[in-house]
Motif scaffolding. Structure first.
Motif, PDB file in Angstrom:
ATOM      1  N   UNK A  34       0.734  -1.301   0.126  1.00  6.31           N
ATOM      2  CA  UNK A  34      -0.002   0.064  -0.020  1.00  6.31           C
ATOM      3  C   UNK A  34       0.932   1.112  -0.034  1.00  6.31           C
ATOM      4  N   UNK A  35       0.785   2.098  -1.021  1.00  4.36           N
ATOM      5  CA  UNK A  35       1.446   3.315  -0.968  1.00  4.36           C
ATOM      6  C   UNK A  35       1.533   4.327   0.237  1.00  4.36           C
ATOM      7  N   UNK A  36       2.412   4.607   0.404  1.00  3.69           N
ATOM      8  CA  UNK A  36       2.666   5.799   1.449  1.00  3.69           C
ATOM      9  C   UNK A  36       1.678   7.064   1.166  1.00  3.69           C
ATOM     10  N   UNK A  37       1.109   7.725   2.040  1.00  5.92           N
ATOM     11  CA  UNK A  37       0.195   8.696   1.771  1.00  5.92           C
ATOM     12  C   UNK A  37       0.599   9.947   2.572  1.00  5.92           C
ATOM     13  N   UNK A  38       0.344  10.975   2.048  1.00  6.84           N
ATOM     14  CA  UNK A  38       0.753  12.471   2.428  1.00  6.84           C
ATOM     15  C   UNK A  38      -0.246  12.920   3.714  1.00  6.84           C
ATOM     16  N   UNK A  39       0.153  13.523   4.652  1.00  4.65           N
ATOM     17  CA  UNK A  39      -0.707  13.948   5.729  1.00  4.65           C
ATOM     18  C   UNK A  39      -1.030  15.524   5.353  1.00  4.65           C
ATOM     19  N   UNK A  40      -1.958  16.173   6.359  1.00 10.32           N
ATOM     20  CA  UNK A  40      -2.584  17.421   5.922  1.00 10.32           C
ATOM     21  C   UNK A  40      -1.349  18.473   6.007  1.00 10.32           C
ATOM     22  N   UNK A  41      -0.529  18.418   7.050  1.00 12.53           N
ATOM     23  CA  UNK A  41       0.746  19.245   6.993  1.00 12.53           C
ATOM     24  C   UNK A  41       1.671  19.004   5.522  1.00 12.53           C
ATOM     25  N   UNK A  42       1.613  17.966   5.291  1.00  8.82           N
ATOM     26  CA  UNK A  42       2.659  17.855   3.860  1.00  8.82           C
ATOM     27  C   UNK A  42       1.624  18.540   2.673  1.00  8.82           C
ATOM     28  N   UNK A  43       0.454  18.304   2.735  1.00 12.08           N
ATOM     29  CA  UNK A  43      -0.402  18.796   1.718  1.00 12.08           C
ATOM     30  C   UNK A  43      -0.337  20.453   1.657  1.00 12.08           C
ATOM     31  N   UNK A  44      -0.439  21.176   2.691  1.00 14.10           N
ATOM     32  CA  UNK A  44      -0.244  22.441   2.843  1.00 14.10           C
ATOM     33  C   UNK A  44       0.941  22.933   2.134  1.00 14.10           C
ATOM     34  N   UNK A  45       2.174  22.191   2.568  1.00 19.05           N
ATOM     35  CA  UNK A  45       3.451  22.761   2.101  1.00 19.05           C
ATOM     36  C   UNK A  45       3.530  22.377   0.803  1.00 19.05           C
ATOM     37  N   UNK A  46       2.957  21.345   0.005  1.00 18.44           N
ATOM     38  CA  UNK A  46       3.068  21.251  -1.403  1.00 18.44           C
ATOM     39  C   UNK A  46       2.154  22.235  -1.953  1.00 18.44           C
ATOM     40  N   UNK A  47       1.273  22.863  -1.694  1.00 21.45           N
ATOM     41  CA  UNK A  47       0.743  24.048  -2.323  1.00 21.45           C
ATOM     42  C   UNK A  47       1.593  25.180  -2.465  1.00 21.45           C
ATOM     43  N   UNK A  48       2.302  25.371  -1.179  1.00 20.50           N
ATOM     44  CA  UNK A  48       3.069  26.648  -0.901  1.00 20.50           C
ATOM     45  C   UNK A  48       4.509  26.358  -1.918  1.00 20.50           C
ATOM     46  N   UNK A  49       4.806  25.318  -2.054  1.00 20.95           N
ATOM     47  CA  UNK A  49       6.178  24.783  -2.676  1.00 20.95           C
ATOM     48  C   UNK A  49       5.648  25.227  -4.312  1.00 20.95           C
ATOM     49  N   UNK A  50       4.565  25.090  -4.550  1.00 22.73           N
ATOM     50  CA  UNK A  50       3.970  25.036  -6.086  1.00 22.73           C
ATOM     51  C   UNK A  50       3.673  26.337  -6.124  1.00 22.73           C
ATOM     52  N   UNK A  51       3.570  27.464  -5.740  1.00 24.93           N
ATOM     53  CA  UNK A  51       3.518  28.763  -5.821  1.00 24.93           C
ATOM     54  C   UNK A  51       2.269  29.161  -5.698  1.00 24.93           C
ATOM     55  N   UNK A  52       1.230  28.681  -5.080  1.00 23.00           N
ATOM     56  CA  UNK A  52      -0.283  28.974  -5.101  1.00 23.00           C
ATOM     57  C   UNK A  52      -0.236  30.242  -3.795  1.00 23.00           C
ATOM     58  N   UNK A  53      -1.177  30.736  -4.035  1.00 24.22           N
ATOM     59  CA  UNK A  53      -1.748  31.785  -2.710  1.00 24.22           C
ATOM     60  C   UNK A  53      -2.692  31.427  -2.064  1.00 24.22           C
ATOM     61  N   UNK A  54      -2.739  31.687  -0.845  1.00 24.33           N
ATOM     62  CA  UNK A  54      -3.888  31.561   0.081  1.00 24.33           C
ATOM     63  C   UNK A  54      -4.140  30.025   0.179  1.00 24.33           C
ATOM     64  N   UNK A  55      -3.099  29.018   0.311  1.00 27.18           N
ATOM     65  CA  UNK A  55      -3.094  27.634   0.487  1.00 27.18           C
ATOM     66  C   UNK A  55      -3.839  27.194   1.568  1.00 27.18           C
ATOM     67  N   UNK A  56      -4.862  26.310   1.446  1.00 25.22           N
ATOM     68  CA  UNK A  56      -5.578  25.590   2.551  1.00 25.22           C
ATOM     69  C   UNK A  56      -5.570  24.150   2.312  1.00 25.22           C
ATOM     70  N   UNK A  57      -5.332  23.136   3.351  1.00 20.01           N
ATOM     71  CA  UNK A  57      -5.517  21.991   3.360  1.00 20.01           C
ATOM     72  C   UNK A  57      -6.351  21.372   4.508  1.00 20.01           C
ATOM     73  N   UNK A  58      -7.348  20.537   4.255  1.00 26.24           N
ATOM     74  CA  UNK A  58      -8.188  19.884   5.411  1.00 26.24           C
ATOM     75  C   UNK A  58      -8.316  18.685   5.061  1.00 26.24           C
ATOM     76  N   UNK A  59      -8.832  17.914   5.965  1.00 28.92           N
ATOM     77  CA  UNK A  59      -8.890  16.556   5.938  1.00 28.92           C
ATOM     78  C   UNK A  59     -10.343  16.002   6.377  1.00 28.92           C
ATOM     79  N   UNK A  60     -11.320  15.003   5.503  1.00 33.70           N
ATOM     80  CA  UNK A  60     -12.252  14.636   5.691  1.00 33.70           C
ATOM     81  C   UNK A  60     -11.991  12.785   6.112  1.00 33.70           C
ATOM     82  N   UNK A  61     -12.139  12.593   7.230  1.00 30.39           N
ATOM     83  CA  UNK A  61     -12.130  11.160   7.680  1.00 30.39           C
ATOM     84  C   UNK A  61     -13.131  10.405   7.385  1.00 30.39           C
ATOM     85  N   UNK A  62     -13.198   9.203   6.468  1.00 31.84           N
ATOM     86  CA  UNK A  62     -14.292   8.509   6.243  1.00 31.84           C
ATOM     87  C   UNK A  62     -13.966   7.086   6.834  1.00 31.84           C
TER      88      UNK A  62
END
Length: 299
Positions: A176-204
């Protein structure tokens, strides 16, 4: 001398094959896709602006377009181009559709108003690179809404398979592949140059009558193992033991087992001068001490 690229984590050709195989019966296990698409549409409903040209990356069976059609945001979103790695997923639907690899986007710079992707980009070998391509394809102040599987997704299955293999074989393989967490996701948006980045999680949490039902759903979603360095197929003995461990550790009084899926949603805007920006240090017009009615002590 050019830097060598890191080895690919995912076999994209195999992943396309998995999706091709899943295309005919995808709707039977599309509950996660539907949930992520509904969430993306709800986010659009509260954004009072128009998006004349949109792209749905990894559209699969068109869940986003269906949800959008019946929403308050429908009048503000113009043409939607649906894409998928699997051409089979796009067959039989109307509208603009194109099979493409999300790792190599063909869109012109600053040509799109909105890019949506629900539960597809976690299979990208270079997710930061894909996000940069999306940001470059967006017009200034264009919007990206993306959902990926992350965090604790399938942690119960991972633990059960690892324990069974460690018990019955010489070691445990990566299944099973490793998965990113919420903190990683927000950092990815910033690294990609997005403004006003937001990341949140919906646990199902999904309940299954048997662990094999979960595996069947993953197969129907096209979400089974496509790792480049994947372990050999499981033996019946190991799989049977893994199911026993799953039942022992994660089974309920009713005999059903739990399966966790974390849907990480990433939202970011292509930079534009009209967007809110943080104040420069020292530019505040009021002192925090005054606002709190406290006495400031110099150290």
């Amino acid at each position: 001398m050019t830097a060598s690229r890191p080895p690919a984590l995912f076999d994209r050709a195999l992943h396309r094959h998995r999706l091709d195989r899943a295309a005919a019966g995808f709707a039977a296990a599309a509950f996660l896709k539907e949930r992520a698409a509904a969430d993306a549409v709800e986010r659009l409903e509260v954004i009072m602006r128009e998006f004349p040209l949109a792209v749905d990356l990894g559209a699969r069976d068109g869940a986003f377009a269906r949800r959008l059609k019946d929403s308050d945001a429908a009048a503000r979103v113009g043409a939607v181009i649906e894409t998928d790695l699997s051409a089979a997923m796009l067959k039989g639907r109307r509208g603009m559709r194109v099979a493409l690899d999300e790792e190599r986007l063909p869109f012109r710079a600053q040509s799109l108003d909105l890019v949506v992707s629900t539960l597809a980009l976690h299979w990208a070998n270079d997710l930061p690179g894909v996000l940069i391509q999306i940001r470059q394809a967006l017009k200034p102040d264009g919007l990206f809404i993306g959902a990926i599987l992350g965090g604790a997704t399938c942690t119960e299955l991972r633990q059960s398979l690892t324990s069974a293999e460690a018990e019955l074989t010489a070691g445990a393989g990566l299944r099973i592949a490793p998965f990113a967490d919420t903190y990683d996701a927000a950092g990815l948006l910033q690294r990609a140059g997005f403004a006003l980045p937001v990341a949140d999680v919906d646990r199902v949490t999904v309940r299954y009558s048997h662990p094999l039902k979960l595996i069947a759903d993953l197969r129907a979603m096209g979400e089974t193992n496509a790792l480049t360095e994947r372990a050999p197929p499981l033996s019946k003995r190991v799989l049977s033991r893994a199911c026993e461990i799953y039942q022992e550790r994660f089974g309920g009084p009713d005999g059903k087992v739990s399966a966790t899926f974390d849907i990480l949603t990433l939202t970011g805007w292509a930079p534009h001068e009209s967007q809110q920006k943080p104040l420069n240090p020292g530019s505040a017009k009021a002192r925090l001490a005054d606002a709190l009615k406290t006495i400031e002590h110099k150290l």
